[in-house]
Write an enzyme that holds these catalytic residues in place. Structure first.
Site, PDB file in Angstrom:
ATOM      1  N   GLY A  91       0.795  -1.217   0.000  1.00  0.00           N
ATOM      2  CA  GLY A  91       0.000   0.000   0.000  1.00  0.00           C
ATOM      3  C   GLY A  91       0.828   1.268   0.000  1.00  0.00           C
ATOM      4  CG  ASP A 200      -5.058 -11.957  -5.198  1.00  0.00           C
ATOM      5  OD1 ASP A 200      -4.399 -12.198  -6.229  1.00  0.00           O
ATOM      6  OD2 ASP A 200      -4.564 -11.351  -4.217  1.00  0.00           O
ATOM      7  CG  HIS A 203      -0.918  -9.269  -4.691  1.00  0.00           C
ATOM      8  ND1 HIS A 203      -2.220  -9.246  -4.239  1.00  0.00           N
ATOM      9  CD2 HIS A 203      -0.378  -8.074  -4.360  1.00  0.00           C
ATOM     10  CE1 HIS A 203      -2.453  -8.082  -3.645  1.00  0.00           C
ATOM     11  NE2 HIS A 203      -1.348  -7.358  -3.705  1.00  0.00           N
TER      12      HIS A 203
END
Length: 227
Positions: A91, A200, A203
């Protein structure tokens, strides 16, 4: 029509890869590890620090599966005096790296691979501000005698094609201006490929990180920064 669908699919996958950097919460504090690649205690030799976000941190993987650790392991296998430190923060932004730069650049740090900016771009931050932050990071490191390498980032056209192109241009422009080696795109050949990413779809998986490590090692060999 088929070509249009393919382009849309690739664009969506690329967006998801970079979106992972935005979805993860930014850490408010960070303590640089005192270990080398793969968890080994760092030597007294020179240290290469890899600064970045979740793409550098190795989100979803064990420490020794991330591309940074793989690069460190390859250098160690060659008998290199260099150790490698993963300073990726999920992040993270250019402003975050700039704020914590003193934490990352101790006297043992002789080289830095900087792979940051994707989250800034996804949030639509002004191009000038992103450029200024990266320039400030590089110049501050150079002032300390640290060798700096820059890894380029790319964005999907979420904020318009003009913005995406201006964002991508930041990296080669700064590489020329500041005279630093440039790896054009950190995720070249990995971003957007579902077989090289975690379930997901965001990544890189272990194989994806292995591919990134191969490209980074080739880049290090070509530039001879660690020699």
């Amino acid at each position: 029509m088929k070509m249009y669908v393919v382009r849309c699919a690739l664009g969506l996958l690329a967006a998801l890869v970079l979106l992972g950097c935005q979805r993860e919460p930014e850490r408010t504090s960070y303590t640089p590890p005192s270990v080398g690649a793969g968890g080994a205690v760092a030597t007294e030799g020179p240290v290469l620090v890899c600064l970045g976000d979740s793409l550098t941190a190795g989100y979803g993987l064990s420490e020794d599966e991330a591309w940074v650790a793989l690069v460190g392991a390859q250098l160690a296998a060659r008998g290199s005096e260099w150790s490698v430190r993963n300073a990726g923060v999920s992040g993270d932004t250019t402003a975050g790296v700039l704020r914590r730069l003193d934490w990352h650049a101790g006297p043992e740090v002789k080289a830095v691979m900087l792979a940051i900016g994707g989250n800034d771009g996804l949030r639509g931050q002004p191009i000038g501000g992103i450029r200024d932050n990266i320039r400030a990071i590089v110049k501050a490191l150079q002032a300390r005698g640290v060798k700096v390498m820059l890894a380029g980032m790319r964005l999907p056209p979420s904020h318009g094609q003009q913005y995406s192109q201006a964002f991508a241009a930041i990296y080669p422009e700064l590489a020329r201006e500041l005279d630093v080696p440039l790896l054009p795109f950190l995720l070249e050949g990995v971003g957007g490929d579902p077989t090289l990413n975690l379930p997901d779809g965001i990544h890189p998986n272990a194989e994806g990180h292995r591919r990134v490590a191969e490209r980074v090692m080739a880049f290090l060999d070509d530039t001879k920064v660690l020699q």
